[in-house]
Each structure stands twice: as structure tokens, then as C-alpha cells.
Design a protein around this motif. Structure first.
Motif, PDB file in Angstrom:
ATOM      1  N   HIS A  34     -33.814   7.486 -47.291  1.00  0.00           N
ATOM      2  CA  HIS A  34     -34.164   6.047 -46.569  1.00  0.00           C
ATOM      3  C   HIS A  34     -32.844   5.579 -46.683  1.00  0.00           C
ATOM      4  O   HIS A  34     -31.500   5.935 -46.529  1.00  0.00           O
ATOM      5  CB  HIS A  34     -34.628   5.758 -48.155  1.00  0.00           C
ATOM      6  CG  HIS A  34     -35.946   5.556 -48.009  1.00  0.00           C
ATOM      7  ND1 HIS A  34     -37.243   5.499 -48.141  1.00  0.00           N
ATOM      8  CD2 HIS A  34     -36.573   6.223 -49.616  1.00  0.00           C
ATOM      9  CE1 HIS A  34     -37.676   5.368 -48.428  1.00  0.00           C
ATOM     10  NE2 HIS A  34     -37.545   5.879 -49.234  1.00  0.00           N
ATOM     11  N   PHE A  36     -32.222   2.184 -44.745  1.00  0.00           N
ATOM     12  CA  PHE A  36     -31.948   0.973 -43.522  1.00  0.00           C
ATOM     13  C   PHE A  36     -31.125   0.344 -43.152  1.00  0.00           C
ATOM     14  O   PHE A  36     -30.156   1.093 -43.251  1.00  0.00           O
ATOM     15  CB  PHE A  36     -32.430  -0.218 -45.292  1.00  0.00           C
ATOM     16  CG  PHE A  36     -33.492   0.628 -46.507  1.00  0.00           C
ATOM     17  CD1 PHE A  36     -34.707  -0.324 -46.166  1.00  0.00           C
ATOM     18  CD2 PHE A  36     -33.576   1.419 -47.734  1.00  0.00           C
ATOM     19  CE1 PHE A  36     -35.885  -0.076 -47.203  1.00  0.00           C
ATOM     20  CE2 PHE A  36     -33.620   1.311 -47.849  1.00  0.00           C
ATOM     21  CZ  PHE A  36     -35.493   1.282 -47.958  1.00  0.00           C
ATOM     22  N   TYR A  37     -31.156  -0.389 -42.913  1.00  0.00           N
ATOM     23  CA  TYR A  37     -29.438  -1.065 -41.265  1.00  0.00           C
ATOM     24  C   TYR A  37     -29.707  -2.444 -41.259  1.00  0.00           C
ATOM     25  O   TYR A  37     -30.894  -3.093 -41.287  1.00  0.00           O
ATOM     26  CB  TYR A  37     -30.125  -0.338 -40.429  1.00  0.00           C
ATOM     27  CG  TYR A  37     -31.471  -0.143 -39.586  1.00  0.00           C
ATOM     28  CD1 TYR A  37     -31.765  -0.917 -38.624  1.00  0.00           C
ATOM     29  CD2 TYR A  37     -32.290   1.068 -39.600  1.00  0.00           C
ATOM     30  CE1 TYR A  37     -32.858  -1.413 -37.995  1.00  0.00           C
ATOM     31  CE2 TYR A  37     -33.500   0.633 -39.529  1.00  0.00           C
ATOM     32  CZ  TYR A  37     -34.212  -0.139 -38.344  1.00  0.00           C
ATOM     33  OH  TYR A  37     -35.058  -0.441 -37.890  1.00  0.00           O
ATOM     34  N   TRP A  51     -33.536  -6.618 -42.880  1.00  0.00           N
ATOM     35  CA  TRP A  51     -32.688  -4.729 -43.183  1.00  0.00           C
ATOM     36  C   TRP A  51     -34.250  -4.116 -42.103  1.00  0.00           C
ATOM     37  O   TRP A  51     -35.057  -4.332 -42.826  1.00  0.00           O
ATOM     38  CB  TRP A  51     -32.946  -4.680 -44.477  1.00  0.00           C
ATOM     39  CG  TRP A  51     -31.319  -4.677 -45.120  1.00  0.00           C
ATOM     40  CD1 TRP A  51     -31.016  -5.780 -45.412  1.00  0.00           C
ATOM     41  CD2 TRP A  51     -31.559  -3.796 -46.709  1.00  0.00           C
ATOM     42  NE1 TRP A  51     -29.951  -5.279 -45.867  1.00  0.00           N
ATOM     43  CE2 TRP A  51     -30.353  -4.601 -46.902  1.00  0.00           C
ATOM     44  CE3 TRP A  51     -32.169  -3.388 -47.217  1.00  0.00           C
ATOM     45  CZ2 TRP A  51     -29.396  -4.215 -47.849  1.00  0.00           C
ATOM     46  CZ3 TRP A  51     -31.000  -2.376 -48.192  1.00  0.00           C
ATOM     47  CH2 TRP A  51     -29.559  -2.734 -48.713  1.00  0.00           C
ATOM     48  N   HIS A  53     -35.777  -0.408 -41.421  1.00  0.00           N
ATOM     49  CA  HIS A  53     -36.235   0.677 -42.828  1.00  0.00           C
ATOM     50  C   HIS A  53     -36.190   1.811 -41.404  1.00  0.00           C
ATOM     51  O   HIS A  53     -37.450   1.419 -41.138  1.00  0.00           O
ATOM     52  CB  HIS A  53     -37.548   0.129 -43.443  1.00  0.00           C
ATOM     53  CG  HIS A  53     -37.363   1.292 -43.963  1.00  0.00           C
ATOM     54  ND1 HIS A  53     -38.325   1.383 -44.962  1.00  0.00           N
ATOM     55  CD2 HIS A  53     -36.927   2.621 -44.997  1.00  0.00           C
ATOM     56  CE1 HIS A  53     -37.978   2.497 -46.153  1.00  0.00           C
ATOM     57  NE2 HIS A  53     -36.974   2.696 -46.104  1.00  0.00           N
ATOM     58  N   VAL A  55     -37.251   6.403 -42.312  1.00  0.00           N
ATOM     59  CA  VAL A  55     -37.249   7.681 -43.096  1.00  0.00           C
ATOM     60  C   VAL A  55     -36.748   8.909 -42.957  1.00  0.00           C
ATOM     61  O   VAL A  55     -37.672   9.258 -41.992  1.00  0.00           O
ATOM     62  CB  VAL A  55     -38.465   7.278 -43.945  1.00  0.00           C
ATOM     63  CG1 VAL A  55     -38.790   8.487 -44.986  1.00  0.00           C
ATOM     64  CG2 VAL A  55     -38.405   6.192 -44.682  1.00  0.00           C
ATOM     65  N   HIS A  64     -39.624   5.584 -37.862  1.00  0.00           N
ATOM     66  CA  HIS A  64     -40.191   4.056 -37.735  1.00  0.00           C
ATOM     67  C   HIS A  64     -40.587   3.433 -39.417  1.00  0.00           C
ATOM     68  O   HIS A  64     -41.716   3.992 -38.580  1.00  0.00           O
ATOM     69  CB  HIS A  64     -39.538   3.434 -36.137  1.00  0.00           C
ATOM     70  CG  HIS A  64     -38.531   3.463 -36.562  1.00  0.00           C
ATOM     71  ND1 HIS A  64     -37.636   3.532 -36.293  1.00  0.00           N
ATOM     72  CD2 HIS A  64     -38.702   4.658 -34.722  1.00  0.00           C
ATOM     73  CE1 HIS A  64     -36.518   3.682 -34.790  1.00  0.00           C
ATOM     74  NE2 HIS A  64     -37.568   4.667 -34.446  1.00  0.00           N
ATOM     75  N   TYR A  65     -40.311   3.144 -39.865  1.00  0.00           N
ATOM     76  CA  TYR A  65     -41.311   2.159 -41.466  1.00  0.00           C
ATOM     77  C   TYR A  65     -41.216   0.480 -41.082  1.00  0.00           C
ATOM     78  O   TYR A  65     -40.511   0.082 -40.023  1.00  0.00           O
ATOM     79  CB  TYR A  65     -40.586   2.172 -42.138  1.00  0.00           C
ATOM     80  CG  TYR A  65     -41.076   3.370 -43.505  1.00  0.00           C
ATOM     81  CD1 TYR A  65     -41.217   4.939 -42.317  1.00  0.00           C
ATOM     82  CD2 TYR A  65     -41.282   3.347 -44.758  1.00  0.00           C
ATOM     83  CE1 TYR A  65     -42.256   5.763 -43.066  1.00  0.00           C
ATOM     84  CE2 TYR A  65     -41.788   4.704 -44.956  1.00  0.00           C
ATOM     85  CZ  TYR A  65     -42.281   5.516 -44.410  1.00  0.00           C
ATOM     86  OH  TYR A  65     -42.694   6.952 -45.034  1.00  0.00           O
ATOM     87  N   ALA A  68     -38.561  -3.948 -43.923  1.00  0.00           N
ATOM     88  CA  ALA A  68     -38.037  -4.176 -45.523  1.00  0.00           C
ATOM     89  C   ALA A  68     -37.658  -5.445 -46.180  1.00  0.00           C
ATOM     90  O   ALA A  68     -38.554  -6.018 -47.033  1.00  0.00           O
ATOM     91  CB  ALA A  68     -36.893  -3.292 -45.655  1.00  0.00           C
ATOM     92  N   ALA A 103     -32.845  -2.236 -54.622  1.00  0.00           N
ATOM     93  CA  ALA A 103     -31.843  -2.355 -53.202  1.00  0.00           C
ATOM     94  C   ALA A 103     -31.130  -3.567 -54.059  1.00  0.00           C
ATOM     95  O   ALA A 103     -31.468  -4.735 -54.031  1.00  0.00           O
ATOM     96  CB  ALA A 103     -32.278  -3.165 -52.164  1.00  0.00           C
ATOM     97  N   GLY A 131     -40.195   2.568 -50.566  1.00  0.00           N
ATOM     98  CA  GLY A 131     -39.792   1.053 -50.183  1.00  0.00           C
ATOM     99  C   GLY A 131     -40.516   0.725 -48.584  1.00  0.00           C
ATOM    100  O   GLY A 131     -40.045  -0.183 -47.737  1.00  0.00           O
ATOM    101  N   TRP A 134     -40.813  -4.414 -50.717  1.00  0.00           N
ATOM    102  CA  TRP A 134     -40.017  -4.929 -51.639  1.00  0.00           C
ATOM    103  C   TRP A 134     -40.349  -6.083 -52.003  1.00  0.00           C
ATOM    104  O   TRP A 134     -40.998  -7.344 -51.351  1.00  0.00           O
ATOM    105  CB  TRP A 134     -38.296  -5.307 -50.814  1.00  0.00           C
ATOM    106  CG  TRP A 134     -38.454  -3.862 -50.165  1.00  0.00           C
ATOM    107  CD1 TRP A 134     -38.011  -3.413 -49.096  1.00  0.00           C
ATOM    108  CD2 TRP A 134     -37.423  -2.828 -51.394  1.00  0.00           C
ATOM    109  NE1 TRP A 134     -38.348  -2.108 -48.991  1.00  0.00           N
ATOM    110  CE2 TRP A 134     -37.100  -2.021 -50.279  1.00  0.00           C
ATOM    111  CE3 TRP A 134     -36.484  -3.122 -52.363  1.00  0.00           C
ATOM    112  CZ2 TRP A 134     -36.531  -1.034 -50.561  1.00  0.00           C
ATOM    113  CZ3 TRP A 134     -36.156  -2.206 -52.541  1.00  0.00           C
ATOM    114  CH2 TRP A 134     -35.414  -1.009 -52.085  1.00  0.00           C
TER     115      TRP A 134
END
Ligand code: FRU
Length: 469
Positions: A34, A36-37, A51, A53, A55, A64-65, A68, A103, A131, A134
Motif C-alpha cells: 500500500h 498512501f500519499y 491521503w 492511495h 496498491v 490507483h485506489y 483514503a 493509520a 484500505g 477508513w
């Protein structure tokens, strides 16, 4: 398509659109890496932080998710980390599971009074579905602001010897170290760094702390610290310390005024390592930009990329000093050996070995005319070799204005006759040499994308290979 599309890298992570900075919440769980950024989806400059996300199964190709974490009444979602709460120590999950993710992030509340700094507290969120969803902890914040102006970027890990969790966190210009039994209530145990290493006008951001074991069986702890401005390159920079950690205190084993830089380029910041990585590996990634010009780089639909994932190890050099070594992850090599598409113009790797005698120098031109150009020179070999490098940046106006075309610096290194590895991507170049004990990471925006590199100089080269396909 516009010229700016030229600079979407092929193997470096970039957001589909919007702004990206620090990597956050790096955690491995059930076969998934994972990432996140720090993310602002509404524009290509920094704004109210979310955040993002993504994966990956191999650390090279990313999916790309959905976003989050989004801002709430406690503030914007600043940097932080994530861990697997396998034993359900927090009591926040239904059961024990490898999929229990927790997190830790900073909520940063912009003050309406512009003369006041943001108000920053630490918060927690948890997820049991890899993830995707959340839940923010009801009693956030879990850690109130202890009247420290910059109080952010919690990195949490398990310290087995003392059977407690540890948090390292920005305490202005030093790093706070906290501990907890239950993952929710935290006690301050110490504060590291007020008198150590490099200090400039910015706070000590995005700390990380982890053990590495050298081939001789000795384990050392590495403390990583970013400073947003006033560093080596110049602008943002990342330093590290080597020492010991007893669960509550970190002791730097180098003289207090010694500075160890993680990277000698301009674009290597907010380094974070994955928690729970398999085989005890220490794999880390960094934001590939610099606060000096991050908002102005030459891309249009997105702005901000990550470095390639790197594996960290500890080596004991000939004079008995410990030093950090970085290498590109195996999956990055696999990508060049096996899967890279043939038509991937502008993406290639050069590897080789070289030997430099005192006074010899080599130049690496990534593109014949429109380069960055690296020059390495071996100056001195009394007890250590000093490598002098200068770097010229190419076509980017903003970066040219912000930084002089070339700069000179001395780098100490004892082993210069070893491996050199350069990975060139669209808009990005990463260079490791002296067996990965020296690294240089740079954005660059040439006018023309080509698969060309030129190495010249008086040094001796052997077995240079190019994977250009
Ligand atoms: C570092 C940093 C962090 C902060 C985040 C905000 O690049 O300034 O200290 O949490 O960026 O986006």
C-alpha cells in the motif's frame, strides 16, 4: 498532446491528476504494497491535503485506489504512517488478522489568524478492507498539541524487545519519541536531535526509525529526517543518523556535527519505509521533488512523482564505519530484464563498473545536448576518496532561475571502484554509485526525450551495459 505530457514517467509513480507530495502510510498487508500519499485532487499545486492511495503487487506497477482520507473538522490530512495490528491490540477490529490496518496521521488545522501557525494534532483511522474504507477514531485526536508549532508526521512501529509501540514525530527542529502499549494512549519518552546533525530554518519533518543488520551481524538503528529548505542540494534534503535505540532513546553514534545525507540530488524528500515488509526487508520510497520549486515543475495534468522503491541495507566499510546502502528493488531490475515494452522511449537503465584514480574524472551526459550532466571527480585518497560532482540542469526555466546551472560539492566515499547504475525515466533520473552508498536523484525536463547517454572522462570503465530494448 502538449509537451508536458512528455514528462509522465513510465516506472515512477505519478497520480493520474492533481498534486502529490510525501509518501504516507506505507504498509504491506496480504500480498499488497500500500502506498498512501499527500494528495490534493483539485489542482496541481499544494492545497487542502487528502491521503491518496495506490496498491501494487510488485512495487513497480501501481493501481490507483479511491482517496483514503479527506479533510474534516480537525483539519487537513497531513503526513503519517500505517501499521498492521495483527493481534488487534487496539481493540478496534472484529478479530485478529493480517488485514487490520491502522493509520496515524496529522490533522492540521489552518488558523484563521494568518499570523498564527497551523494547529497540529495526531489522529488515528482504521480499516479492515485493505484500505478502501477508513473509519476515523471517534475520540480523535489521540495526541493533543503539546504547544509545539510543528508537531506532525507520526511514524509508528512495533519495538519487540520492550513490547511496545513507538512513534517518532516532528517536534519543531527535533524528533519526539513516544511509546504506547495499546496504540491509542501515548507517552513522551525522549526528544532527539536539537544539537545533532543539520539544522536550517525548517522543521525536522517526516522522521523514520528502523533497524538494519550488517553482514557482520551487527544491528544499528537508522533515524531518517527531512528538512524542507536549507539543505545540501540546495532546498529540501534528507539526512540520516546511525546509532542505537533502546525503545525510548535514540543515540547517534557519530559526532554531533557530522551530517550524513541520504542523497546528493535535489529531489529526494520525505523518505518513508514500508512497515510489515516480507523477509525483514527495509524498502523505502521518497517524494521526488523539492519544496523550492515543487509547485512550478513542468507538468500540466499532474504534479509530483515518487522515486523508485529502494531497498536499504547497512554496510561496515574498511575503516569500521557503518554506512547506509541503497539499491533499486529486485522488481525494478525484473522490469528492465523482462517486462519493459519495446517502444518505451526515454526509459532505460545503464549499469557498469568503473575505477577512478585520484584526479580522474568522468562525465555523464544523459542527452547529448540538452542534459543534466553529472561530473564525478576523484580528488583525494588519503584515508577517504572525495568525489567532487557538479550538476548542470537542462531546459527548465524555473529550475534554472531557482538554482545555478552547476554546483560543486565534495562527497566522501571509500569505495569508488564499484558499481554504477543509472535509471532514466521520462522527467526523472536516479543514479546510484559506489555500490549504492552514494545516490543522486533528480527531476529533469529535456526538450527531447531520447534513449541516449554519454559517459566520457579519464576514468576506466568496464562492462557498461544498456537496457534500452
Ligand atoms: C513534508 C510536509 C510534512 C507535512 C506535509 C504536508 O513535505 O511538509 O511535514 O505533513 O508535507 O503536505
Amino acid at each position: 498532446s502538449s509537451k508536458n505530457d512528455l514528462y509522465r514517467p513510465a516506472i515512477h509513480f505519478s497520480p493520474a491528476f492533481g498534486w502529490l507530495n510525501d509518501p504516507n502510510g506505507l504498509v504491506y498487508s496480504e500480498g499488497q504494497w500500500h502506498m498512501f500519499y499527500q494528495y490534493y485532487p483539485m489542482d496541481t499545486i499544494w492545497g487542502p491535503m487528502h491521503w491518496g492511495h495506490a496498491v501494487s503487487q510488485n512495487l513497480v506497477t501501481w493501481q490507483h485506489y479511491p482517496i483514503a482520507l479527506a479533510p474534516d473538522e480537525l483539519g487537513n490530512m497531513f503526513s503519517g504512517s500505517a501499521i498492521v495490528d495483527k493481534a488487534n491490540t487496539s481493540g478496534l477490529f472484529q478479530k485478529e488478522s493480517e488485514a487490520n490496518l491502522v493509520a496515524y496521521y496529522t490533522a492540521s488545522l489552518p488558523s484563521s489568524d494568518t499570523s498564527l501557525a497551523d494547529y497540529q494534532t495526531q489522529c488515528l483511522a482504521y480499516s479492515d478492507d485493505q484500505g478502501l474504507n477508513w473509519i476515523k477514531y471517534e475520540q480523535n485526536p489521540i495526541l493533543n498539541n503539546p504547544k509545539i508549532e510543528c508537531f506532525r508526521d507520526p511514524k509508528v512501529f512495533w519495538f519487540d524487545q520492550a513490547k511496545h509501540w513507538v512513534m517518532v514525530i516532528t517536534h519543531g527542529q527535533s524528533i519526539g519519541i513516544y511509546y504506547s502499549q495499546n496504540m491509542i494512549d501515548w507517552e513522551l519518552s525522549s526528544d532527539f536531535g536539537a544539537e545533532e546533525g543539520h539544522h536550517s530554518n525548517g522543521p525536522w519533518e517526516c522522521p523514520d526509525l528502523f533497524p538494519l543488520t550488517a553482514q557482520n551481524g551487527v544491528t544499528k538503528w537508522i533515524m531518517v529526517v527531512g528538512i524542507g529548505d536549507g539543505c545540501y542540494a540546495p532546498g529540501s534534503g534528507t539526512q540520516y543518523f546511525i546509532g542505537d535505540f533502546d525503545g525510548k532513546n535514540f543515540t547517534n553514534e557519530a559526532p554531533a556535527d557530522k551530517v550524513l545525507w541520504m542523497d546528493y540530488g535535489r529531489d529526494y524528500y520525505a523518505t518513508q519505509s514500508w512497515s510489515n515488509a516480507p523477509d525483514n526487508k527495509r524498502i523505502a520510497i521518497s517524494w521526488m521533488s523539492n519544496w523550492r520549486y515543487a509547485r512550478q515543475t513542468e507538468t500540466k495534468t499532474f504534479r509530483g512523482i515518487m522515486t523508485l522503491p529502494r531497498e536499504f541495507s547497512l554496510i561496515c566499510n574498511e575503516s569500521g564505519h557503518y554506512i547506509l546502502r541503497q539499491s533499486f528493488c529486485e522488481s525494478v531490475s525484473d522490469f528492465f530484464n523482462e517486462t519493459m515494452p519495446n517502444d518505451n522511449v526515454g526509459v532505460f537503465r545503464v549499469k557498469g563498473k568503473m575505477m577512478l584514480e585520484i584526479g580522474e574524472e568522468i562525465e555523464i551526459n544523459l542527452f547529448e545536448e540538452d542534459c543534466p550532466q553529472f561530473i564525478f571527480k576523484r580528488l583525494d585518497a588519503k584515508t577517504i576518496s572525495i568525489i567532487n560532482n557538479r550538476l548542470y540542469l537542462g531546459s527548465d526555466k524555473v529550475m534554472e532561475d531557482e538554482f545555478p546551472h552547476n554546483y560543486t560539492s565534495n562527497i566522501t566515499n571509500e569505495k569508488f571502484e564499484n558499481g554504477l547504475e543509472i535509471i532514466v525515466d521520462k522527467g526523472a533520473v536516479e543514479l546510484l554509485f559506489a555500490d549504492g552508498t552514494f545516490s543522486m536523484t533528480q527531476l529533469y525536463f529535456p526538450d527531447k526525450i531520447e534513449n541516449k547517454i554519454q559517459i566520457t572522462g579519464s576514468g576506466q570503465f568496464s562492462s557498461i551495459t544498456e537496457d534500452t530494448k
